[in-house]
Design an enzyme around this catalytic site. Structure first.
Site, PDB file in Angstrom:
ATOM      1  CG  HIS A 152      -3.261  -5.271  -8.209  1.00  0.00           C
ATOM      2  ND1 HIS A 152      -2.989  -4.086  -7.552  1.00  0.00           N
ATOM      3  CD2 HIS A 152      -4.218  -5.893  -7.477  1.00  0.00           C
ATOM      4  CE1 HIS A 152      -3.747  -3.999  -6.479  1.00  0.00           C
ATOM      5  NE2 HIS A 152      -4.496  -5.070  -6.404  1.00  0.00           N
TER       6      HIS A 152
ATOM      7  CG  HIS B  85      -2.059  -0.977   1.074  1.00  0.00           C
ATOM      8  ND1 HIS B  85      -2.807  -1.410   2.154  1.00  0.00           N
ATOM      9  CD2 HIS B  85      -2.568  -1.615  -0.010  1.00  0.00           C
ATOM     10  CE1 HIS B  85      -3.721  -2.270   1.741  1.00  0.00           C
ATOM     11  NE2 HIS B  85      -3.590  -2.409   0.438  1.00  0.00           N
TER      12      HIS B  85
END
Length: 406
Positions: free
Chosen positions: A378, A248
């Site tokens: 992703h 993150h």
């Protein structure tokens, strides 16, 4: 100026081909009657009927990006996804969007900010891909987010409600807000509305200047109702794991640079902060023994969960690509090359397309947390974002470059 792998024609051709292979695999996703299949490692549909909101929205977003990049949506995924968001996930009785449904109706009617911000992302990307239903979805999700999830006093998104909008916990989280920034920036690009950009900037300031800077550039994941870090929290091991999540930090670094660029590159510490986040994440998470990036850390930076998933690698690639566009140093280029070398050797599935989602201790694919290949989002962004020349205006850049051809 330092030459980097971003400029290498062979690497750019590889990125485009990896994206095409993944899209060819995920073309098998549409399910007869609406919604999408999960896929096994070879791209065959899995038998489960469950459809989760983040999966629907991410497919719409990913195929919208690909369409802008010159790869037609031959499987009709954008159309099917937009229809299923409106007619499958949308709660006609209470408003908002249901987390999980099957062909028989809702399975889990909880209303999560995490899922709702992905609806905003899907609507925004669909609008940039000129989908006829995009404005309807964008208007609705903006209203829902503003009415129920936005904490105006804090300038952050609350996390969760029951189906009929009753608060049932005091949990507040970074993950939903991080993806909220992603969605807000896309909405700003799609509409030009400055409020989206302003909100994104406020969220970034809270978590980076207000939290990461005071925590040795690790971002606390979990918070209480007053937005104080809850370091003892341990929830869902996939979406709310204990500790901090280096993957993150990479995402936040990239989003910070995207916001900074969209905001006109104001004076300040954005580049330095993004650099600090990326350096800390790589230092903490890179596995010297096996390669790849570990999933979570404890508060002091030690490894908590050593699982190595594909998505932190893709997000580190995206963050490094962004930094290389601002300051093309040998340090960042070296890490960018190292991550792609590892991914190409162990995670990219050159035979079937897409990426293996988890590696075991022998660096062979395993399926402990994920079944098959449930996500294109992703890895596709790791392919497409390095191909764009800028930090923001991603859809515009993709539409101009058309890197995937026809």
């Amino acid at each position: 100026m330092t030459a980097t792998l971003l400029d290498d024609p062979d690497h750019r051709a590889f990125l485009a081909e990896d994206a095409r292979r993944a899209l060819n695999l995920f073309d098998a996703s549409p399910r007869a009657g609406g919604g999408f299949h999960g896929l096994d490692p070879a791209g065959q549909p899995l038998p489960a009927d469950l459809q989760e909101l983040h999966s629907t929205t991410r497919l719409v977003h990913s195929y919208a990006l690909a369409q802008m990049a010159g790869r037609p949506d031959r499987a009709g995924i954008i159309d099917q996804g937009m229809d299923f968001l409106w007619n499958g996930h949308r709660d006609r009785d209470h408003g908002g969007y249901l987390w999980s449904v099957t062909g028989d109706g809702p399975v889990n009617g909880i209303k999560l900010a995490y899922g709702h911000v992905f609806v905003l992302l899907a609507a925004s990307s669909a609008k940039m891909a000129v989908h006829p239903d995009a404005d309807r979805l964008l208007d609705d999700i903006t209203l829902v987010l503003d009415r129920h999830f936005w904490d105006a006093q804090a300038g952050l998104f609350r996390d969760e409600f029951t189906c009929d909008w009753q608060a049932f916990s005091t949990y507040r989280g970074m993950n939903a807000n991080m993806h909220g920034v992603e969605a807000l920036l896309a909405a700003h690009e799609a509409t030009g509305d400055g409020e989206y950009l302003t909100r994104a900037g406020g969220i970034l300031r809270f978590f980076i200047a207000g939290q990461a800077a005071g925590n040795d550039w690790r971002i606390p994941e979990h918070y209480d109702a007053d937005w104080r870090p809850d370091h003892a929290y341990s929830g869902n091991p996939m979406f709310r794991p204990a500790g901090t999540t280096p993957g993150h930090s990479f995402e936040m670094a990239r989003l910070l640079l995207q916001w900074w660029d969209l905001a006109g590159r104001p004076t300040g510490d954005a580049v330095a902060q993004a650099t600090a986040l990326v350096r800390r994440g790589l230092s903490d998470a890179w596995s010297d023994d096996l390669g790849g990036l570990v999933y979570t850390l404890n508060r002091d930076g030690g490894v908590d969960n050593a699982a190595r998933y594909w998505w932190p690698v893709t997000e580190a690639i995206g963050a490094l690509a962004a930094l290389l566009k601002v300051q093309p140093t040998s340090e960042f280029d070296g890490w960018y090359r190292k991550l792609w070398q590892f991914a190409g050797q162990h995670m990219v599935d050159a035979r079937h397309g897409g990426w293996h989602h988890e590696l075991g201790p022998d660096n062979q694919p395993v399926m402990t947390q994920f079944q098959g290949k449930p996500d294109i989002y992703h890895a596709l962004q790791a392919d497409l974002l390095p191909l764009t020349p800028g930090l923001s205006g991603q859809a515009k850049d993709l539409a101009q470059l058309q890197p995937l051809g026809v």
